[in-house]
Design a protein around this motif. Sequence first.
Motif, PDB file in Angstrom:
ATOM      1  N   VAL A 188      21.578  22.946  48.116  1.00 57.69           N
ATOM      2  CA  VAL A 188      21.047  22.290  47.307  1.00 57.69           C
ATOM      3  C   VAL A 188      19.422  21.824  48.081  1.00 57.69           C
ATOM      4  CG1 VAL A 188      20.644  20.236  45.967  1.00 57.69           C
ATOM      5  CG2 VAL A 188      22.922  20.991  45.745  1.00 57.69           C
ATOM      6  N   VAL A 189      18.761  22.569  46.897  1.00 61.21           N
ATOM      7  CA  VAL A 189      17.181  22.623  47.018  1.00 61.21           C
ATOM      8  C   VAL A 189      17.204  20.820  47.125  1.00 61.21           C
ATOM      9  CG1 VAL A 189      14.518  22.498  47.127  1.00 61.21           C
ATOM     10  CG2 VAL A 189      16.407  24.590  47.677  1.00 61.21           C
ATOM     11  N   PRO A 190      16.495  19.475  46.875  1.00 65.45           N
ATOM     12  CA  PRO A 190      16.515  18.300  46.415  1.00 65.45           C
ATOM     13  C   PRO A 190      15.266  18.740  45.532  1.00 65.45           C
ATOM     14  CG  PRO A 190      16.776  17.997  48.904  1.00 65.45           C
ATOM     15  CD  PRO A 190      16.437  19.343  48.538  1.00 65.45           C
ATOM     16  N   MET A 191      15.709  18.124  44.031  1.00 64.68           N
ATOM     17  CA  MET A 191      14.885  17.756  43.216  1.00 64.68           C
ATOM     18  C   MET A 191      13.432  17.512  43.066  1.00 64.68           C
ATOM     19  SD  MET A 191      14.461  16.535  39.562  1.00 64.68           S
ATOM     20  CE  MET A 191      15.958  17.251  38.407  1.00 64.68           C
ATOM     21  N   PRO A 192      12.724  18.203  43.417  1.00 60.40           N
ATOM     22  CA  PRO A 192      10.893  17.551  44.011  1.00 60.40           C
ATOM     23  C   PRO A 192      10.220  16.366  43.155  1.00 60.40           C
ATOM     24  CG  PRO A 192      10.157  19.524  42.872  1.00 60.40           C
ATOM     25  CD  PRO A 192      11.771  19.536  43.559  1.00 60.40           C
TER      26      PRO A 192
END
Length: 467
Positions: A182-186
């Motif tokens: 998962v790419v963290p939510m910026p």
Amino acid sequence: MTPVAALSVTPTAIDGLLVVALDVRADNRGWFKENWQRRKMVDLGVPDFGPVQNNVSFNTAAGATRGIHAEPWDKFVSLARGRIFGAWVDLRPGPGFGTCVTLELGPETAVFVPRGVGNAFQTLEDETAYSYLVNDHWSLAAKDSYTFVNLADETLAIAWPIPLAQAELSDADRAHPRLADVVPMPAAKTLVVGAGGQLGQALSAAWPHATAVTRAELDLADPASVAAFDFAPYGVVVNAAAYTAVDAAETPEGRKDAWAANVTGVAALVGAAREHRCTLVHVSSDYVFDGTQAEHTEDEPFSPLGVYGQTKAAGDALVATLPAHYILRTSWVIGAGKNFVATMASLADRGISPGVVDDQYGRLTFTSDIARAVDHLLTSGAPYGTYNVSGAGEVMSWADIATAVFVARGRSATDVTPVSTATYGEGKTLAPRPQHSALALAKLEATGFVPGLATDQLKAYLETVSP
């Protein structure tokens, strides 16, 4: 369902995720509850998040399972009927990433879910209905900014009451990535308005991640320009733009231009910040005061002498209507480009001996210090409101500062001739200036910020000014 005696709010292991015990009143006919009560809940610590849309989800059979979805808005989730098992995962960047909280909910419990925290629900009873308030309007475009994690992720090890193999899931939810992928939510972006000015340049240098726009891209004096700008991606807007031609503001055309940028434009910016739930940082001026006080505190009533000060005071009043705002009141600003110190250095280098006003008093404020103060207020969690910011140290006159510049450039202190404001203004059309511009710094210092000494910053600044 067991009625709850009183409304209460409890934090969880996920920062900002709050469990709200609702006050449910039951009798032989059924029950009643205040599902969302802004005043009471905000007083207990729920953010005043400004919901704009109410959604309702109905599930026919137990076992219906949705998630885990993190969305680019805050939401307040509650049940109208039935029971659910909820799971929340922090999908924001930082040390909390991957933290998981689970809870069983009925109509007596609600949950406040902050932006970037993933949520999932599994119905435990047939004909379950839950509702949620959100503070942005849903759209297909908004869905592109969701962040997801798989319901069956092994590291989360969520103990679903109904095993996922027996639950009703969508194909999309089954296909979401594991936490490791998962790419963290910026975080929502930061916007700097007025990037071409002295402060805008300092903020752009301090925040390379921010979006910095010049007047050509966003002109506060042009309502159409503000209306056309997309503020949706931004969580913080810093207004470093202003009409600052103090003397020209006293002319018929200048008066219109000053009001257009400093009042009408600020009003539009306040409207945009309110609509998009942005924190608005606005830079103000000592010119909102008449200068009769030797040092100005943040709560001193407005008393501007000229048009520029009047427009800045009006802009401050507009910004103060926003719950999430910081007004930074400054004086005698020095940064990249044309300013008093650069002018004095140029005169000294060219062998010119000027007359400089010696009966106006204040402290220099360097744009690097303003940028540092803005960053501090935003990251420290300091209470919203108005803060004075300037260099620290002794109060000086313009003549004192000019003399310090001349001496630093190798000229004699006697090459600067002190003159009164009245003498300096003879034959000139000048706007009235406050006699005293020094700002009290105790409120800002109480937040943990340490202003730099103005004299030290002056020496460092002069090293950047070429002869």
